[in-house]
Design a protein around this motif. Sequence first.
Motif, PDB file in Angstrom:
ATOM      1  N   ARG A 147      53.233  54.536 111.113  1.00  0.00           N
ATOM      2  CA  ARG A 147      51.966  53.825 110.955  1.00  0.00           C
ATOM      3  C   ARG A 147      50.845  54.726 111.475  1.00  0.00           C
ATOM      4  O   ARG A 147      50.986  55.343 112.526  1.00  0.00           O
ATOM      5  N   VAL A 148      49.757  54.755 110.732  1.00  0.00           N
ATOM      6  CA  VAL A 148      48.703  55.726 111.027  1.00  0.00           C
ATOM      7  C   VAL A 148      47.344  55.044 111.102  1.00  0.00           C
ATOM      8  O   VAL A 148      47.006  54.203 110.260  1.00  0.00           O
ATOM      9  N   THR A 149      46.584  55.422 112.121  1.00  0.00           N
ATOM     10  CA  THR A 149      45.166  55.105 112.212  1.00  0.00           C
ATOM     11  C   THR A 149      44.422  56.433 112.258  1.00  0.00           C
ATOM     12  O   THR A 149      44.686  57.261 113.140  1.00  0.00           O
ATOM     13  N   TRP A 150      43.516  56.632 111.315  1.00  0.00           N
ATOM     14  CA  TRP A 150      42.875  57.949 111.174  1.00  0.00           C
ATOM     15  C   TRP A 150      41.522  57.787 110.500  1.00  0.00           C
ATOM     16  O   TRP A 150      41.312  56.897 109.681  1.00  0.00           O
ATOM     17  N   SER A 151      40.578  58.670 110.863  1.00  0.00           N
ATOM     18  CA  SER A 151      39.288  58.687 110.180  1.00  0.00           C
ATOM     19  C   SER A 151      38.797  60.118 110.080  1.00  0.00           C
ATOM     20  O   SER A 151      39.120  60.971 110.923  1.00  0.00           O
ATOM     21  N   GLY A 152      38.040  60.401 109.023  1.00  0.00           N
ATOM     22  CA  GLY A 152      37.495  61.733 108.797  1.00  0.00           C
ATOM     23  C   GLY A 152      36.212  61.647 108.008  1.00  0.00           C
ATOM     24  O   GLY A 152      35.652  60.556 107.811  1.00  0.00           O
ATOM     25  N   THR A 153      35.758  62.786 107.500  1.00  0.00           N
ATOM     26  CA  THR A 153      34.482  62.856 106.797  1.00  0.00           C
ATOM     27  C   THR A 153      34.638  62.729 105.290  1.00  0.00           C
ATOM     28  O   THR A 153      33.794  62.137 104.612  1.00  0.00           O
ATOM     29  N   HIS A 154      35.725  63.273 104.735  1.00  0.00           N
ATOM     30  CA  HIS A 154      35.859  63.405 103.290  1.00  0.00           C
ATOM     31  C   HIS A 154      36.815  62.400 102.672  1.00  0.00           C
ATOM     32  O   HIS A 154      37.132  62.500 101.483  1.00  0.00           O
ATOM     33  N   ARG A 155      37.270  61.430 103.446  1.00  0.00           N
ATOM     34  CA  ARG A 155      38.193  60.440 102.925  1.00  0.00           C
ATOM     35  C   ARG A 155      37.978  59.132 103.664  1.00  0.00           C
ATOM     36  O   ARG A 155      37.585  59.126 104.832  1.00  0.00           O
ATOM     37  N   ALA A 156      38.257  58.028 102.992  1.00  0.00           N
ATOM     38  CA  ALA A 156      38.144  56.724 103.654  1.00  0.00           C
ATOM     39  C   ALA A 156      39.129  56.653 104.825  1.00  0.00           C
ATOM     40  O   ALA A 156      40.211  57.225 104.771  1.00  0.00           O
ATOM     41  N   PRO A 157      38.754  55.952 105.899  1.00  0.00           N
ATOM     42  CA  PRO A 157      39.649  55.863 107.065  1.00  0.00           C
ATOM     43  C   PRO A 157      40.898  55.045 106.755  1.00  0.00           C
ATOM     44  O   PRO A 157      40.958  54.274 105.790  1.00  0.00           O
ATOM     45  N   ILE A 158      41.903  55.230 107.578  1.00  0.00           N
ATOM     46  CA  ILE A 158      43.144  54.458 107.500  1.00  0.00           C
ATOM     47  C   ILE A 158      43.284  53.702 108.808  1.00  0.00           C
ATOM     48  O   ILE A 158      43.203  54.293 109.898  1.00  0.00           O
ATOM     49  N   ASN A 159      43.493  52.407 108.730  1.00  0.00           N
ATOM     50  CA  ASN A 159      43.562  51.575 109.934  1.00  0.00           C
ATOM     51  C   ASN A 159      44.938  50.939 110.063  1.00  0.00           C
ATOM     52  O   ASN A 159      45.243  49.942 109.417  1.00  0.00           O
ATOM     53  N   ASP A 160      45.787  51.596 110.829  1.00  0.00           N
ATOM     54  CA  ASP A 160      47.118  51.072 111.153  1.00  0.00           C
ATOM     55  C   ASP A 160      47.905  50.686 109.903  1.00  0.00           C
ATOM     56  O   ASP A 160      48.402  49.578 109.760  1.00  0.00           O
ATOM     57  N   ARG A 161      48.027  51.636 108.997  1.00  0.00           N
ATOM     58  CA  ARG A 161      48.785  51.407 107.768  1.00  0.00           C
ATOM     59  C   ARG A 161      50.075  52.216 107.791  1.00  0.00           C
ATOM     60  O   ARG A 161      50.118  53.345 108.269  1.00  0.00           O
ATOM     61  N   GLY A 162      51.124  51.631 107.237  1.00  0.00           N
ATOM     62  CA  GLY A 162      52.384  52.344 107.090  1.00  0.00           C
ATOM     63  C   GLY A 162      52.406  53.119 105.786  1.00  0.00           C
ATOM     64  O   GLY A 162      51.833  52.682 104.780  1.00  0.00           O
ATOM     65  N   VAL A 163      53.055  54.273 105.783  1.00  0.00           N
ATOM     66  CA  VAL A 163      53.168  55.111 104.592  1.00  0.00           C
ATOM     67  C   VAL A 163      54.645  55.318 104.281  1.00  0.00           C
ATOM     68  O   VAL A 163      55.404  55.819 105.131  1.00  0.00           O
ATOM     69  N   TYR A 164      55.049  54.969 103.060  1.00  0.00           N
ATOM     70  CA  TYR A 164      56.457  54.961 102.686  1.00  0.00           C
ATOM     71  C   TYR A 164      56.647  55.623 101.314  1.00  0.00           C
ATOM     72  O   TYR A 164      55.726  55.648 100.515  1.00  0.00           O
ATOM     73  N   PRO A 165      57.895  56.135 101.053  1.00  0.00           N
ATOM     74  CA  PRO A 165      59.051  56.134 101.952  1.00  0.00           C
ATOM     75  C   PRO A 165      58.912  57.184 103.041  1.00  0.00           C
ATOM     76  O   PRO A 165      58.138  58.127 102.907  1.00  0.00           O
ATOM     77  N   ARG A 166      59.675  57.017 104.099  1.00  0.00           N
ATOM     78  CA  ARG A 166      59.776  58.061 105.100  1.00  0.00           C
ATOM     79  C   ARG A 166      60.763  59.106 104.602  1.00  0.00           C
ATOM     80  O   ARG A 166      61.632  58.828 103.768  1.00  0.00           O
ATOM     81  N   PRO A 167      60.655  60.338 105.075  1.00  0.00           N
ATOM     82  CA  PRO A 167      61.563  61.385 104.604  1.00  0.00           C
ATOM     83  C   PRO A 167      63.005  61.141 105.040  1.00  0.00           C
ATOM     84  O   PRO A 167      63.281  60.385 105.978  1.00  0.00           O
ATOM     85  N   TYR A 168      63.919  61.805 104.372  1.00  0.00           N
ATOM     86  CA  TYR A 168      65.329  61.803 104.765  1.00  0.00           C
ATOM     87  C   TYR A 168      65.506  62.568 106.071  1.00  0.00           C
ATOM     88  O   TYR A 168      66.263  62.144 106.944  1.00  0.00           O
ATOM     89  N   GLN A 169      64.793  63.685 106.210  1.00  0.00           N
ATOM     90  CA  GLN A 169      64.823  64.455 107.451  1.00  0.00           C
ATOM     91  C   GLN A 169      64.030  63.724 108.529  1.00  0.00           C
ATOM     92  O   GLN A 169      63.109  62.962 108.234  1.00  0.00           O
ATOM     93  N   ASP A 170      64.379  63.984 109.772  1.00  0.00           N
ATOM     94  CA  ASP A 170      63.632  63.372 110.861  1.00  0.00           C
ATOM     95  C   ASP A 170      62.171  63.803 110.838  1.00  0.00           C
ATOM     96  O   ASP A 170      61.277  63.012 111.124  1.00  0.00           O
ATOM     97  N   LYS A 171      61.934  65.059 110.488  1.00  0.00           N
ATOM     98  CA  LYS A 171      60.580  65.591 110.466  1.00  0.00           C
ATOM     99  C   LYS A 171      60.441  66.513 109.261  1.00  0.00           C
ATOM    100  O   LYS A 171      61.071  67.569 109.212  1.00  0.00           O
ATOM    101  N   LEU A 172      59.647  66.110 108.289  1.00  0.00           N
ATOM    102  CA  LEU A 172      59.467  66.890 107.072  1.00  0.00           C
ATOM    103  C   LEU A 172      58.811  68.230 107.422  1.00  0.00           C
ATOM    104  O   LEU A 172      57.724  68.261 107.997  1.00  0.00           O
ATOM    105  N   PRO A 173      59.434  69.355 107.085  1.00  0.00           N
ATOM    106  CA  PRO A 173      58.832  70.651 107.418  1.00  0.00           C
ATOM    107  C   PRO A 173      57.523  70.876 106.665  1.00  0.00           C
ATOM    108  O   PRO A 173      57.441  70.662 105.457  1.00  0.00           O
ATOM    109  N   ILE A 174      56.505  71.295 107.395  1.00  0.00           N
ATOM    110  CA  ILE A 174      55.215  71.640 106.814  1.00  0.00           C
ATOM    111  C   ILE A 174      54.863  73.051 107.259  1.00  0.00           C
ATOM    112  O   ILE A 174      54.686  73.313 108.447  1.00  0.00           O
ATOM    113  N   TRP A 175      54.810  73.970 106.283  1.00  0.00           N
ATOM    114  CA  TRP A 175      54.420  75.352 106.527  1.00  0.00           C
ATOM    115  C   TRP A 175      52.948  75.520 106.171  1.00  0.00           C
ATOM    116  O   TRP A 175      52.414  74.810 105.321  1.00  0.00           O
TER     117      TRP A 175
END
Length: 354
Positions: A147-175
């Motif tokens: 669940r994420v709460t986030w705000s920025g300049t170039h996108r509408a804020p997110i207020n305690d929303r869940g994002v699904y599906p979650r990855p199969y891995q515990d932590k999706l690698p981001i390079w």
Amino acid sequence: MELGLYTFADVSPEPGADSIGAHQRLRNLIEEIELADQVGLDVFGLGEHHRPDYAASAPVVALAAAAERTKRIRLTSAVTVLSSDDPVRVFQQFATLDQLSGGRAEIMAGRGSFIESFPLFGYNLEDYDELFAEKLDLLLALRDSERVTWSGTHRAPINDRGVYPRPYQDKLPIWIAIGGTPQSAARAGVLGLPLALAIIGGEPARFAPLFDLYREAARRGGQNPAKLATSINVHGFVGETTEQAADDFYLPQAEVMNRIGRERGWGPTSRAHFDQSRSPQGALFVGNPEVVAEKIVAQHKIFNNDRFLLQMAIGLMPHDKIMKAIELYGTKVAPLVRKELAPAKPVETTVPTA
């Protein structure tokens, strides 16, 4: 060290007798990824572009198709142009790929070396750097919390929303993928993210200080540099003989580099320049399996990189030649490199008894 491939799925920018369109190129691409998996390569990356000379505007779709035809190889973007995309959709798409592949998905995020996606999706190029920093911040928040709460300049804020599906891995690698910008290398280090460096010209050794900067920035940012992975992503081709590899690779690679060069004001390339670039000090990895393996090992001694990705499918390279090169890379080059870089076994000693 992981060994792999990446491509942009080149197609013919204009129709002609020898042209190849998106349908055939994407079908060929799946066969190439399947073969890379069968011959034991570790990673396959697919880059995002929005131009008539590339078919991969939606890499995750092709990677999902490849997930059903492969068993072990890791599947990554190379790169995802995060600045002009929505991080929520990027995360959902790659989390879905991760579920389909049983935990083999990765994201390689970058600002993009081409700018077509910015006007296409309604972004201002003046916000080039700010867009990437802000969207990377959101992508990392999505990865780290259901669940994420986030705000920025170039996108509408997110207020305690869940994002699904979650990855199969515990932590999706981001390079983070960079083309040589020191600030980008330092940012990846501070954030504790693995770093991929594209080297397509010049002397590779000149880029080594970027990894030093990256590791120092990580240390200063409270990260452990020893736990951060690095990759070099380069152009090259493997043939039965060095002469054949060079002859096969030169024309497709030169056509692409000259086409891009005309857009960016580069001077034209030549066979003499190409041959110089495939020397031991040059940026191209072209030759028979022994020559390519030797150069990979030599560059590893300079960079101490954890991953090596080779772009062989450049321009209108015939599919049968790409397939043969992948076979040689996996069955000949990779074993030579792995043997050379394998940790030395401890010497067993026998303690004499009285």
